[in-house]
Design a protein around this motif. Structure first.
Motif, PDB file in Angstrom:
ATOM      1  N   LYS A  16       0.820  -1.209   0.000  1.00  0.00           N
ATOM      2  CA  LYS A  16       0.000   0.000   0.000  1.00  0.00           C
ATOM      3  C   LYS A  16       0.860   1.269   0.000  1.00  0.00           C
ATOM      4  N   ASP A  17       2.186   1.125   0.220  1.00  0.00           N
ATOM      5  CA  ASP A  17       3.070   2.278   0.217  1.00  0.00           C
ATOM      6  C   ASP A  17       3.539   2.662  -1.183  1.00  0.00           C
ATOM      7  N   ILE A  18       3.109   1.939  -2.203  1.00  0.00           N
ATOM      8  CA  ILE A  18       3.612   2.190  -3.549  1.00  0.00           C
ATOM      9  C   ILE A  18       2.441   2.414  -4.520  1.00  0.00           C
ATOM     10  N   PRO A  19       1.717   3.511  -4.409  1.00  0.00           N
ATOM     11  CA  PRO A  19       0.615   3.751  -5.345  1.00  0.00           C
ATOM     12  C   PRO A  19       1.134   4.053  -6.741  1.00  0.00           C
ATOM     13  N   PRO A  20       0.758   3.261  -7.742  1.00  0.00           N
ATOM     14  CA  PRO A  20       1.263   3.492  -9.104  1.00  0.00           C
ATOM     15  C   PRO A  20       0.617   4.711  -9.758  1.00  0.00           C
ATOM     16  N   ILE A  21       1.446   5.624 -10.240  1.00  0.00           N
ATOM     17  CA  ILE A  21       0.952   6.838 -10.890  1.00  0.00           C
ATOM     18  C   ILE A  21       0.220   6.454 -12.177  1.00  0.00           C
ATOM     19  N   GLY A  22      -0.953   7.053 -12.380  1.00  0.00           N
ATOM     20  CA  GLY A  22      -1.736   6.794 -13.582  1.00  0.00           C
ATOM     21  C   GLY A  22      -2.740   5.674 -13.429  1.00  0.00           C
ATOM     22  N   ALA A  23      -2.639   4.887 -12.364  1.00  0.00           N
ATOM     23  CA  ALA A  23      -3.581   3.787 -12.155  1.00  0.00           C
ATOM     24  C   ALA A  23      -4.912   4.320 -11.655  1.00  0.00           C
ATOM     25  N   LEU A  24      -5.949   3.526 -11.807  1.00  0.00           N
ATOM     26  CA  LEU A  24      -7.236   3.846 -11.215  1.00  0.00           C
ATOM     27  C   LEU A  24      -7.240   3.310  -9.791  1.00  0.00           C
ATOM     28  N   LEU A  25      -7.632   4.139  -8.866  1.00  0.00           N
ATOM     29  CA  LEU A  25      -7.562   3.766  -7.458  1.00  0.00           C
ATOM     30  C   LEU A  25      -8.356   2.496  -7.172  1.00  0.00           C
ATOM     31  N   LEU A  26      -9.538   2.352  -7.753  1.00  0.00           N
ATOM     32  CA  LEU A  26     -10.418   1.236  -7.416  1.00  0.00           C
ATOM     33  C   LEU A  26      -9.884  -0.110  -7.897  1.00  0.00           C
ATOM     34  N   THR A  27      -9.150  -0.107  -8.987  1.00  0.00           N
ATOM     35  CA  THR A  27      -8.745  -1.382  -9.585  1.00  0.00           C
ATOM     36  C   THR A  27      -7.242  -1.549  -9.741  1.00  0.00           C
ATOM     37  N   GLY A  28      -6.469  -0.481  -9.573  1.00  0.00           N
ATOM     38  CA  GLY A  28      -5.036  -0.567  -9.828  1.00  0.00           C
ATOM     39  C   GLY A  28      -4.158  -0.307  -8.632  1.00  0.00           C
ATOM     40  N   VAL A  29      -4.765  -0.132  -7.458  1.00  0.00           N
ATOM     41  CA  VAL A  29      -3.996   0.166  -6.245  1.00  0.00           C
ATOM     42  C   VAL A  29      -4.367  -0.854  -5.179  1.00  0.00           C
ATOM     43  N   SER A  30      -3.373  -1.353  -4.470  1.00  0.00           N
ATOM     44  CA  SER A  30      -3.626  -2.259  -3.351  1.00  0.00           C
ATOM     45  C   SER A  30      -4.389  -1.512  -2.266  1.00  0.00           C
ATOM     46  N   LEU A  31      -5.564  -2.029  -1.913  1.00  0.00           N
ATOM     47  CA  LEU A  31      -6.390  -1.403  -0.883  1.00  0.00           C
ATOM     48  C   LEU A  31      -6.253  -2.163   0.426  1.00  0.00           C
ATOM     49  N   PRO A  32      -6.399  -1.483   1.560  1.00  0.00           N
ATOM     50  CA  PRO A  32      -6.857  -0.106   1.711  1.00  0.00           C
ATOM     51  C   PRO A  32      -5.799   0.909   1.269  1.00  0.00           C
ATOM     52  N   ALA A  33      -6.291   2.070   0.869  1.00  0.00           N
ATOM     53  CA  ALA A  33      -5.416   3.154   0.447  1.00  0.00           C
ATOM     54  C   ALA A  33      -6.050   4.481   0.850  1.00  0.00           C
ATOM     55  N   ALA A  34      -5.200   5.412   1.249  1.00  0.00           N
ATOM     56  CA  ALA A  34      -5.653   6.759   1.586  1.00  0.00           C
ATOM     57  C   ALA A  34      -5.521   7.638   0.352  1.00  0.00           C
ATOM     58  N   ALA A  35      -6.571   8.393   0.073  1.00  0.00           N
ATOM     59  CA  ALA A  35      -6.589   9.221  -1.133  1.00  0.00           C
ATOM     60  C   ALA A  35      -6.922  10.661  -0.778  1.00  0.00           C
ATOM     61  N   ILE A  36      -6.217  11.578  -1.412  1.00  0.00           N
ATOM     62  CA  ILE A  36      -6.496  13.009  -1.291  1.00  0.00           C
ATOM     63  C   ILE A  36      -6.947  13.505  -2.651  1.00  0.00           C
ATOM     64  N   PHE A  37      -8.105  14.135  -2.690  1.00  0.00           N
ATOM     65  CA  PHE A  37      -8.665  14.624  -3.950  1.00  0.00           C
ATOM     66  C   PHE A  37      -8.064  15.984  -4.287  1.00  0.00           C
ATOM     67  N   GLU A  38      -7.541  16.092  -5.507  1.00  0.00           N
ATOM     68  CA  GLU A  38      -6.809  17.281  -5.930  1.00  0.00           C
ATOM     69  C   GLU A  38      -7.657  18.547  -5.888  1.00  0.00           C
ATOM     70  N   SER A  39      -8.885  18.498  -6.390  1.00  0.00           N
ATOM     71  CA  SER A  39      -9.683  19.721  -6.511  1.00  0.00           C
ATOM     72  C   SER A  39      -9.988  20.355  -5.156  1.00  0.00           C
ATOM     73  N   PRO A  40     -10.550  19.631  -4.178  1.00  0.00           N
ATOM     74  CA  PRO A  40     -10.777  20.276  -2.880  1.00  0.00           C
ATOM     75  C   PRO A  40      -9.492  20.629  -2.152  1.00  0.00           C
ATOM     76  N   LEU A  41      -8.435  19.850  -2.352  1.00  0.00           N
ATOM     77  CA  LEU A  41      -7.148  20.184  -1.748  1.00  0.00           C
ATOM     78  C   LEU A  41      -6.687  21.558  -2.218  1.00  0.00           C
ATOM     79  N   ALA A  42      -6.698  21.776  -3.521  1.00  0.00           N
ATOM     80  CA  ALA A  42      -6.274  23.062  -4.075  1.00  0.00           C
ATOM     81  C   ALA A  42      -7.162  24.193  -3.581  1.00  0.00           C
ATOM     82  N   GLN A  43      -8.449  23.931  -3.519  1.00  0.00           N
ATOM     83  CA  GLN A  43      -9.379  24.962  -3.041  1.00  0.00           C
ATOM     84  C   GLN A  43      -9.106  25.325  -1.593  1.00  0.00           C
TER      85      GLN A  43
END
Length: 411
Positions: A16-43
């Protein structure tokens, strides 16, 4: 594991410490995983910076929330004055990540911690810490004098039955005298923390405390005991920042002082504790434009459906904070139960987490729910700090849950 997966793995690192860039979180990342959404973060970063500036204050976000150098850099690039930290090792990690102005909103106690700070100052850091004890002041003065360095200190002004800090003006005055005896210490202002104020009319009490901070720094400046041309006055967590900003927003302070606000949780906000605090802030300030938005979620698989009305989720205390509230169910992604519509999220905010263990969360669900082992659930948090420290890497994602970046934390 396949060879391609093994090629990205290093001994001692969890998948879970190696999230692959460009992957889809739901199907391409080992879960559980913590995600930060770019749009609200920037806001959120932009919103709080504008808020501080509109009150004539500097912003020094509390970095202990995230301990993520990439987020520190974004806050500084948006105009932050510096980054606040809680410990000497945190300051060292922030400096290694490119932060040169460090406000340690805590007492610097113990020679190993003093050694860390001395090294930072020697490397060019602009460092500040707080003091509330004659014993500590004497120890700091002796240590930094022996190294030919000057340590910037702020007197901490506390509240009765609160945490640290001088409780009254007599204690402040006495401490000023002790600091003056230490040639290696430079008294540069006043620091406080209003988050311990509780009971009774809290709004009035926090406002009065803000005014007390201002009057104290004015008194010190008038007495010519401060060794900074624009003395610092600083406070503010993420609950009462509007009241502290209002207390600091005076023409005299804008011109002759350095008012500094220190909220930290705003950067990703949350789904309950600070969401409620923000609603109160908006109610107190009906003209306030814009809002903070929750940006942090943790995604996990349904692991077991052992009996009707109960789902066990592969999400535990190792993955998500659980104080003051248990994880908050937000959405279901039916990857297995309804794969044709898996991209369509289902609102599950009425579901309820009832218990959490190291690696499992017990979820009370409607008995007629169509759910399958392998479906993915998204959870929100109440108070984000104790979720960040569970992760060495977090996924920065867009609205479509595509991984944009891996954000390293340095706890």
């Amino acid at each position: 594991m396949t060879a391609s997966v093994l090629s990205d793995w290093t001994p001692g690192a969890a998948d879970k410490d190696i999230p692959p860039i460009g992957a889809l979180l739901l199907t391409g990342v080992s879960l559980p995983a913590a995600a930060i959404f770019e749009s609200p973060l920037a806001q959120n970063i932009a919103w709080m910076q504008r808020f501080a500036e509109s009150h004539g204050a500097r912003l020094s976000p509390h970095g202990k929330t995230t301990m993520a150098p990439a987020l520190f850099r974004r806050q500084l690039e948006a105009g932050a004055w510096g980054i606040t930290l809680a410990t000497a090792p945190q300051c060292r990690a922030a400096f290694a990540g490119g932060v040169t102005r460090l406000l340690m909103a805590n007492q610097l106690v113990g020679e190993p911690n003093m050694a860390i700070v001395a090294e930072l100052i020697g490397a060019g850091a602009e460092f500040y810490c707080v003091v509330d004890s004659a014993t500590n002041v004497t120890a700091l003065g002796r240590y930094f004098a022996a190294r030919g360095q000057t340590l910037n200190v702020l007197i901490e002004l506390g509240v009765a039955e609160g945490r640290c800090g001088c409780r009254d003006s007599a204690q402040v005055e006495a401490l000023v005298g002790v600091i003056a005896e230490q040639s290696a210490l430079a008294l540069v202002g006043i620091e406080g923390y209003e988050g311990m104020i509780a009971g009774g009319d809290e709004v009035a009490a926090v406002s009065a405390y803000g005014e007390r901070l201002v009057e104290t720094v004015r008194t010190l400046r008038a007495s010519d005991t401060l060794r900074r041309e624009a003395p610092i006055v600083t406070a503010s967590g993420s609950k009462w920042f509007d009241l502290i900003a209002e207390a600091f927003d005076k023409a005299e302070l804008r011109e002759y002082y350095t008012p500094v606000l220190r909220p930290g949780c705003y950067v990703v906000h949350d789904h309950r504790l600070y969401a409620g605090a923000m609603a109160d802030i908006k109610a107190r300030n009906p003209g306030l434009i814009g809002d903070l938005q929750p940006a942090l979620e943790v995604f996990a698989h349904v692991q077991s459906l052992p009996e009707p009305g109960l789902a066990i989720v592969a999400l535990g205390k190792r993955d998500i904070g659980h104080e003051p509230d248990l994880p908050l169910p937000l959405r279901l992604y039916p990857l297995v139960s309804h794969p044709a519509s898996a991209a369509t999220a289902v609102d599950i905010s009425r579901w309820k987490a009832t218990h959490i263990m190291d690696q499992h969360t017990f979820l009370e669900i409607p008995r007629d729910t169509e759910l399958a082992v392998g479906d993915v659930l998204a959870f929100g948090t109440s108070h984000p700090c104790l979720t960040f420290d569970k992760w060495r890497q977090m996924c920065l994602v867009d609205r479509e849950l595509k991984v944009l970046d891996a954000l390293e934390t340095r706890f």
